[in-house]
Design an enzyme around this catalytic site. Sequence first.
Site, PDB file in Angstrom:
ATOM      1  N   GLU A   3      51.639  44.209  49.241  1.00 27.57           N
ATOM      2  CA  GLU A   3      51.078  42.899  49.569  1.00 27.57           C
ATOM      3  C   GLU A   3      52.180  41.851  49.564  1.00 27.57           C
ATOM      4  O   GLU A   3      53.138  41.936  48.785  1.00 27.57           O
ATOM      5  CB  GLU A   3      49.990  42.481  48.580  1.00 27.57           C
ATOM      6  CG  GLU A   3      50.493  42.137  47.192  1.00 27.57           C
ATOM      7  CD  GLU A   3      49.436  41.523  46.289  1.00 27.57           C
ATOM      8  OE1 GLU A   3      49.436  40.283  46.146  1.00 27.57           O
ATOM      9  OE2 GLU A   3      48.650  42.298  45.708  1.00 27.57           O
TER      10      GLU A   3
ATOM     11  N   THR B 167      47.711  36.355  46.439  1.00 23.86           N
ATOM     12  CA  THR B 167      47.666  34.945  46.050  1.00 23.86           C
ATOM     13  C   THR B 167      46.873  34.129  47.072  1.00 23.86           C
ATOM     14  O   THR B 167      47.276  33.040  47.493  1.00 23.86           O
ATOM     15  CB  THR B 167      49.088  34.348  45.861  1.00 23.86           C
ATOM     16  OG1 THR B 167      49.919  35.301  45.192  1.00 23.86           O
ATOM     17  CG2 THR B 167      49.024  33.101  44.994  1.00 23.86           C
TER      18      THR B 167
ATOM     19  N   LYS C 171      40.987  42.747  39.940  1.00 20.48           N
ATOM     20  CA  LYS C 171      42.336  42.547  39.417  1.00 20.48           C
ATOM     21  C   LYS C 171      42.249  41.845  38.063  1.00 20.48           C
ATOM     22  O   LYS C 171      41.774  40.708  37.985  1.00 20.48           O
ATOM     23  CB  LYS C 171      43.139  41.699  40.413  1.00 20.48           C
ATOM     24  CG  LYS C 171      44.477  41.172  39.902  1.00 20.48           C
ATOM     25  CD  LYS C 171      45.113  40.310  40.994  1.00 20.48           C
ATOM     26  CE  LYS C 171      46.288  39.515  40.485  1.00 20.48           C
ATOM     27  NZ  LYS C 171      46.913  38.717  41.562  1.00 20.48           N
TER      28      LYS C 171
END
Length: 213
Positions: free
Chosen positions: A46, A74, A134
Amino acid sequence: MIFKDRFEATHFIESKKIVAIIRAKEGGLLLEAVRALKRGGIECIEVTMTTPGALKILEEVRSKIDDILFGAGTVLDPETARQAILCGAQFIVTPSLNLEVIRLSHRYDIPIIPGAFTPTEILSAWENGAECVKVFPASNVGPDYIKAIKGPFPQIKICPTGGISLDNMKAFLKAGASCLGIGGKLVDSNLIKNQKWDDLTSIAKEYVAQLND
């Protein structure tokens, strides 16, 4: 790589165990960084949206490298998620829980790994459809926290992120993690800055070897 739906893509992430997180102050060298990681056996990567030109990087990687799963991290809001998906992101990762980002990702049949920390946030993310949750920052709580969370929530797939290294990655997996988000310990920004691609590949190989040990 092309996946028929978000569930197949999620299964791929779980099977590979490691999601490499590229976070840099400039994005000009990130295509080579992705290639170096791939040579080291890392297939889920990512790029964080805090990286300048992240959307262009997404488009470039997706057009030039077709044998990895490449996503956006993010991501703070549904607008950014949509932009990233339209630029080719194959999965979305957030640092915090935003239910609108989950809904937007599912609208495009894209896996979403939202950030959460408390049991309430983790359960809320799962109940709202997150493919995996996460737990961030994992370094603040360690593997014991993951083990404790899996007690009442054995069905929830968890991706600890933050502070994961060669020294503790196996402990997190043994505690019940489905996969791991690994940033600076694996993807050293100084190696990218100085274009030390062989060193980056060597570190990636160490992580993959640790998994296969």
